[in-house]
Design a protein around this motif. Structure first.
Motif: not given
Length: 464
Positions: A251-252, A294-297, A456-458, A463-464
């Motif tokens: 999972l990325r 709540d997602v990355d993309g 999306c992973a980047a 964001a972190c």
């Protein structure tokens, strides 16, 4: 080993979808595992297939994705099936090229070495129906037109007449005829049939359709006509593909996929490739949910936002959340209906304007209604979440809306070329959001999915 049939028509509107759905339901009721496919870029028919079979239905598009992809897709998804039924597109020989079979049902049938079940509209014909069938048999000697189903018949006497004419003049077997029945017709609107997600394919309709097919078509003979799915070269295509079973890819990123009555046009292959690249897909509804996930993309497909413009606009919490995500740099990919939703304003067919998300500073209108339809070659002119400048892919446009003027300050990330050779700038890039009328098929370039997941992973790590 699965057996395969291709359901083709002499033209659009002859009843291919009705016959296909009836066969899927009838054979499923016999206990067979049936896998459906759809030739061409259509989104609506695969949705109906899935409701009947309980299995995803995949597009087989020779122009967008090529021979190896078509064959590998069938092999991958038919491995555990008893019967494969492929629904054709338009008329049997209609496709991307008026002088060749690229993108046509005939092309797909030949690639799969599959027999064709030709559906004809015999409502205003007698012996002439045999002339039509004979013409389709002889037009391409490499195509195997193996069976004929006559649709919209006037009754049993009409069925006997058509059957006798076909048997006397054609090689293909006449396997049955279906009487004209308005109860078997699916409702339509602009862009095609009313969709499966809207509940038109009820249990009662399916039962009626299957009963009619069982009574009217020789299912045993048709099953005998079906040929074993060729394995030659299919395995190599799978081994050379970029697909992995669920769970094998680490999972990325989590990608929110808008999926409801307003947004439902997606190629199943795109989902598979995103998952293979390491995405968890989170399906949600901009119509019904109170907030964005709540997602990355985010991925917004096509559909009918114009029919739900008021509800979309009234869901203010989601509208604001998407706008905020875009401003924060969340990767967003929106195509066709997704572009309409992310525009500043959407004017419906009655001329009523509704405020939308506003990522793209432009208005979309359903008036005047102008149909845009056709295949497209896309070359990326800018770096985007789906690929860097120079990336190439293929897709399809199909919409009745018109986009108003867009400021020249908004980047155009695509150079889009239609089948007529005309090229124009499109693919609007605003921050990390990419919006276009083109439905890209990730099978035409699987790196699109890899790149989007990576973007999306980047973004998530940043964001972190």
């Amino acid at each position: 080993m699965a057996r395969v049939l291709v359901v083709a028509g002499t033209a659009s509107g002859v009843g291919k979808t009705t016959v296909t759905l009836g066969l899927l339901e009838a054979y499923r009721r016999r206990g067979l595992v049936v896998q459906a496919f759809k030739v061409g870029p259509d989104f609506i028919d695969p949705g109906f297939h899935e409701r009947v079979t309980g299995r995803p239905s995949y597009n087989l598009d020779g122009w967008m994705c090529g021979r190896d992809h078509v064959r590998a897709t069938v092999a991958r998804h038919a491995a555990d099936a008893h019967l494969v039924i492929v629904e054709g597109v338009m008329g049997c020989f209609d496709g991307a090229d008026p002088t060749g079979d690229d993108g046509s049902t005939a092309q797909a049938a030949k690639w799969l070495d599959a027999p064709v079940v030709l559906v004809i509209d015999a409502s205003a014909q007698a012996r002439s129906a045999a002339a039509v069938v004979a013409g389709f048999e002889r037009f391409d000697p490499e195509l195997r037109v193996a069976a004929v189903v006559a649709n919209r018949l006037g009754g049993e006497a009409h069925a006997r007449l058509i059957g006798d004419a076909v048997r006397a003049a054609c090689r293909a077997e006449f396997v049955g005829g279906i009487a004209r029945d308005s109860a078997l017709e699916l409702p339509e609107r602009h862009l095609g049939l009313v969709t499966a997600i809207e509940g038109v394919l009820t249990a009662e309709f399916r039962q009626c359709l299957a009963t009619t097919i069982e009574r009217s078509v020789d299912l045993d003979r048709l099953l005998a006509v079906a040929s074993p799915l060729s394995s030659g070269g299919f395995g190599a295509a799978i081994e050379g593909g970029r697909y992995r079973k669920g769970g094998e890819a680490p999972l990325r990123a989590r990608i929110g996929v808008a999926h409801d009555a307003a947004f439902q046009f997606y190629y199943r292959e795109n989902f598979d490739l995103l998952r293979a690249a390491g995405a968890e897909l989170v399906f949600w509804s901009p119509l019904a949910d109170g907030d964005a996930p709540d997602v990355d993309g985010l991925y917004f497909g096509g559909g009918y936002p114009e029919l739900h413009a008021r509800a979309l606009a009234d869901n203010v919490g989601v509208v604001k959340a998407i706008a905020e995500r875009a401003r924060a740099g969340t990767p967003i990919y929106a195509e066709c209906g997704g572009l309409m939703y992310l525009a500043a304003r959407l004017e419906d067919a009655d001329g009523v304007p509704y405020p939308m998300v506003g990522v793209l500073p432009a208005a979309v209108s359903m008036r005047p209604r102008r149909l845009t339809l056709g295949y497209t070659d896309v070359r990326f002119a800018e770096d985007t979440p789906l690929g860097v400048a120079g990336t190439v892919a293929r897709g399809h446009e199909f919409h009745c809306s018109t986009l108003g003027g867009v400021s020249p300050q908004v980047k155009r990330a695509y150079r889009v070329r239609g089948r007529d050779g005309d090229e124009h700038a499109e693919g609007f890039l605003i921050g990390n959001a990419l919006l276009s009328y083109v439905h890209l098929h990730f099978g035409s370039n699987p790196t699109l999915a890899v790149n989007f997941v990576a973007a999306c992973a980047a973004a998530s790590q940043h964001a972190c």
